[in-house]
Write a protein that holds these residues in place. Structure first.
Motif, PDB file in Angstrom:
ATOM      1  N   ARG A 139      87.255 -19.018 100.193  1.00 26.00           N
ATOM      2  CA  ARG A 139      87.785 -17.967  99.308  1.00 26.00           C
ATOM      3  C   ARG A 139      89.316 -18.041  99.259  1.00 26.00           C
ATOM      4  O   ARG A 139      89.912 -17.802  98.212  1.00 26.00           O
ATOM      5  CB  ARG A 139      87.337 -16.582  99.780  1.00 26.00           C
ATOM      6  N   VAL A 140      89.927 -18.362 100.393  1.00 23.15           N
ATOM      7  CA  VAL A 140      91.381 -18.523 100.433  1.00 23.15           C
ATOM      8  C   VAL A 140      91.790 -19.712  99.566  1.00 23.15           C
ATOM      9  O   VAL A 140      92.754 -19.647  98.799  1.00 23.15           O
ATOM     10  CB  VAL A 140      91.883 -18.688 101.885  1.00 23.15           C
ATOM     11  N   GLU A 141      91.051 -20.805  99.664  1.00 19.05           N
ATOM     12  CA  GLU A 141      91.337 -21.992  98.847  1.00 19.05           C
ATOM     13  C   GLU A 141      91.303 -21.641  97.360  1.00 19.05           C
ATOM     14  O   GLU A 141      92.200 -22.012  96.605  1.00 19.05           O
ATOM     15  CB  GLU A 141      90.327 -23.100  99.136  1.00 19.05           C
ATOM     16  N   GLU A 142      90.250 -20.929  96.943  1.00 17.18           N
ATOM     17  CA  GLU A 142      90.121 -20.566  95.520  1.00 17.18           C
ATOM     18  C   GLU A 142      91.239 -19.631  95.085  1.00 17.18           C
ATOM     19  O   GLU A 142      91.754 -19.733  93.971  1.00 17.18           O
ATOM     20  CB  GLU A 142      88.751 -19.949  95.247  1.00 17.18           C
ATOM     21  N   PHE A 143      91.629 -18.701  95.959  1.00 13.74           N
ATOM     22  CA  PHE A 143      92.717 -17.785  95.629  1.00 13.74           C
ATOM     23  C   PHE A 143      94.031 -18.548  95.458  1.00 13.74           C
ATOM     24  O   PHE A 143      94.794 -18.301  94.521  1.00 13.74           O
ATOM     25  CB  PHE A 143      92.866 -16.705  96.705  1.00 13.74           C
ATOM     26  N   ILE A 144      94.311 -19.501  96.342  1.00 11.51           N
ATOM     27  CA  ILE A 144      95.543 -20.296  96.259  1.00 11.51           C
ATOM     28  C   ILE A 144      95.580 -21.099  94.960  1.00 11.51           C
ATOM     29  O   ILE A 144      96.642 -21.287  94.361  1.00 11.51           O
ATOM     30  CB  ILE A 144      95.685 -21.201  97.503  1.00 11.51           C
ATOM     31  N   LYS A 145      94.421 -21.548  94.492  1.00 13.64           N
ATOM     32  CA  LYS A 145      94.343 -22.322  93.243  1.00 13.64           C
ATOM     33  C   LYS A 145      94.444 -21.428  92.000  1.00 13.64           C
ATOM     34  O   LYS A 145      94.752 -21.910  90.909  1.00 13.64           O
ATOM     35  CB  LYS A 145      93.019 -23.084  93.182  1.00 13.64           C
ATOM     36  N   SER A 146      94.222 -20.125  92.153  1.00 19.84           N
ATOM     37  CA  SER A 146      94.132 -19.194  91.023  1.00 19.84           C
ATOM     38  C   SER A 146      95.472 -18.968  90.323  1.00 19.84           C
ATOM     39  O   SER A 146      96.526 -19.367  90.813  1.00 19.84           O
ATOM     40  CB  SER A 146      93.578 -17.848  91.511  1.00 19.84           C
ATOM     41  N   GLU A 147      95.416 -18.268  89.188  1.00 16.05           N
ATOM     42  CA  GLU A 147      96.626 -17.915  88.420  1.00 16.05           C
ATOM     43  C   GLU A 147      97.620 -17.116  89.250  1.00 16.05           C
ATOM     44  O   GLU A 147      98.820 -17.196  89.026  1.00 16.05           O
ATOM     45  CB  GLU A 147      96.249 -17.089  87.185  1.00 16.05           C
ATOM     46  N   PRO A 179      98.242 -29.025  94.161  1.00 16.65           N
ATOM     47  CA  PRO A 179      97.854 -27.784  94.834  1.00 16.65           C
ATOM     48  C   PRO A 179      96.343 -27.548  94.780  1.00 16.65           C
ATOM     49  O   PRO A 179      95.801 -26.810  95.592  1.00 16.65           O
ATOM     50  CB  PRO A 179      98.628 -26.706  94.088  1.00 16.65           C
ATOM     51  N   GLY A 180      95.681 -28.239  93.873  1.00 20.85           N
ATOM     52  CA  GLY A 180      94.225 -28.131  93.806  1.00 20.85           C
ATOM     53  C   GLY A 180      93.532 -28.786  94.994  1.00 20.85           C
ATOM     54  O   GLY A 180      92.335 -28.605  95.190  1.00 20.85           O
ATOM     55  N   SER A 181      94.287 -29.546  95.790  1.00 18.00           N
ATOM     56  CA  SER A 181      93.711 -30.224  96.951  1.00 18.00           C
ATOM     57  C   SER A 181      93.853 -29.398  98.224  1.00 18.00           C
ATOM     58  O   SER A 181      93.632 -29.909  99.319  1.00 18.00           O
ATOM     59  CB  SER A 181      94.383 -31.581  97.148  1.00 18.00           C
ATOM     60  N   VAL A 182      94.210 -28.125  98.084  1.00 16.73           N
ATOM     61  CA  VAL A 182      94.419 -27.266  99.259  1.00 16.73           C
ATOM     62  C   VAL A 182      93.139 -27.176 100.090  1.00 16.73           C
ATOM     63  O   VAL A 182      92.031 -27.139  99.560  1.00 16.73           O
ATOM     64  CB  VAL A 182      94.905 -25.859  98.849  1.00 16.73           C
ATOM     65  N   GLU A 183      93.345 -27.191 101.392  1.00 17.16           N
ATOM     66  CA  GLU A 183      92.228 -27.049 102.324  1.00 17.16           C
ATOM     67  C   GLU A 183      92.590 -25.953 103.324  1.00 17.16           C
ATOM     68  O   GLU A 183      93.654 -26.000 103.944  1.00 17.16           O
ATOM     69  CB  GLU A 183      92.010 -28.371 103.055  1.00 17.16           C
ATOM     70  N   PHE A 191      99.104 -20.725  92.569  1.00 19.65           N
ATOM     71  CA  PHE A 191      99.547 -21.986  91.953  1.00 19.65           C
ATOM     72  C   PHE A 191      99.129 -22.169  90.496  1.00 19.65           C
ATOM     73  O   PHE A 191      99.727 -22.977  89.802  1.00 19.65           O
ATOM     74  CB  PHE A 191      99.055 -23.177  92.759  1.00 19.65           C
ATOM     75  N   ASP A 192      98.096 -21.492  90.061  1.00 20.47           N
ATOM     76  CA  ASP A 192      97.581 -21.658  88.701  1.00 20.47           C
ATOM     77  C   ASP A 192      97.355 -23.140  88.396  1.00 20.47           C
ATOM     78  O   ASP A 192      97.938 -23.710  87.485  1.00 20.47           O
ATOM     79  CB  ASP A 192      98.535 -21.030  87.680  1.00 20.47           C
ATOM     80  N   VAL A 193      96.490 -23.768  89.194  1.00 19.34           N
ATOM     81  CA  VAL A 193      96.279 -25.211  89.084  1.00 19.34           C
ATOM     82  C   VAL A 193      95.695 -25.645  87.739  1.00 19.34           C
ATOM     83  O   VAL A 193      95.884 -26.792  87.339  1.00 19.34           O
ATOM     84  CB  VAL A 193      95.425 -25.760  90.250  1.00 19.34           C
ATOM     85  N   ALA A 194      95.024 -24.740  87.033  1.00 20.72           N
ATOM     86  CA  ALA A 194      94.490 -25.100  85.720  1.00 20.72           C
ATOM     87  C   ALA A 194      95.631 -25.392  84.740  1.00 20.72           C
ATOM     88  O   ALA A 194      95.525 -26.284  83.893  1.00 20.72           O
ATOM     89  CB  ALA A 194      93.597 -23.985  85.182  1.00 20.72           C
ATOM     90  N   THR A 195      96.729 -24.664  84.866  1.00 19.09           N
ATOM     91  CA  THR A 195      97.878 -24.849  83.980  1.00 19.09           C
ATOM     92  C   THR A 195      98.922 -25.787  84.584  1.00 19.09           C
ATOM     93  O   THR A 195      99.561 -26.560  83.863  1.00 19.09           O
ATOM     94  CB  THR A 195      98.537 -23.484  83.686  1.00 19.09           C
TER      95      THR A 195
END
Length: 188
Positions: A88-96, A79-83, A99-103
């Motif tokens: 800003r939408v990409e960063e929101f989708i990656k956020s907690e 999910p970190g590869s979202v385009e 998708f919470d891509v960090a976790t």
């Protein structure tokens, strides 16, 4: 939204009467080619839908010939590869909140059943795991012939964001994510 990507895996494993070729001739193992496209959209009340695609994914499927029940699919995406159009939408989708891509850096799908529904269509059911939660998922698949040295499938499905604790912004943003994928499978 990652649920949408997993749906792509499902369509890659569909056994149909593949136009001019027999299913027996196409039986075997295939890898999902990088040229495949995994597109998603989320409707917005009174506005333009949020749309995007995932660029990093991998998968494999087995076509069981005339016996669809012997077919299977495994798929994963990052999910970190979202385009999307807006960073800003990409960063929101990656956020907690989503998708919470960090976790949870990966979304995965594994089929549990493939059922032929027509000459070139099937339904794939399976288990989709996103954000640490695993849910039953269903995708519709249509075989579209050969393309780029492989087999081309059109896969569609809808997924509830709430089932994966990603329903931030509802009802302004629809709870349903629509997946529309073009998967190319190349013989393994």
């Amino acid at each position: 939204m990652l649920r949408l990507v997993i749906l792509l895996c499902l369509l890659a494993a569909t056994p149909f009467s593949l136009h001019a070729e027999s299913l027996g001739a196409l039986e075997g193992r295939y890898k999902v080619a990088p040229s495949s496209v995994i597109h998603f959209s989320v409707a917005q009340m009174g506005g333009q839908a949020i749309e995007g695609r995932f660029k990093s994914f991998s998968g494999q499927f087995v076509l069981g010939g005339e016996d669809a029940s012997r077919s299977s699919v495994q798929f994963s995406l990052s999910p970190g590869s979202v385009e999307a159009v807006d960073p800003r939408v990409e960063e929101f989708i990656k956020s907690e909140a989503v998708f919470d891509v960090a976790t949870y850096p990966k979304v995965s799908f594994r089929s549990t059943a493939v059922k032929r529904t027509g000459d070139d269509t099937a339904v794939i059911t399976g288990r989709l795991t996103a954000k640490g939660l695993t849910r039953d998922t269903k995708f519709s698949i249509r075989y579209e012939g050969k393309s780029g040295g492989g087999l081309k499938f059109h896969v569609t499905g809808k997924m509830s964001r709430a089932l994966f604790n990603m329903d931030v912004g509802t009802p302004v943003y629809s709870n349903m994510v629509v997946l529309d994928m073009e998967l190319i499978g190349k013989r393994d």
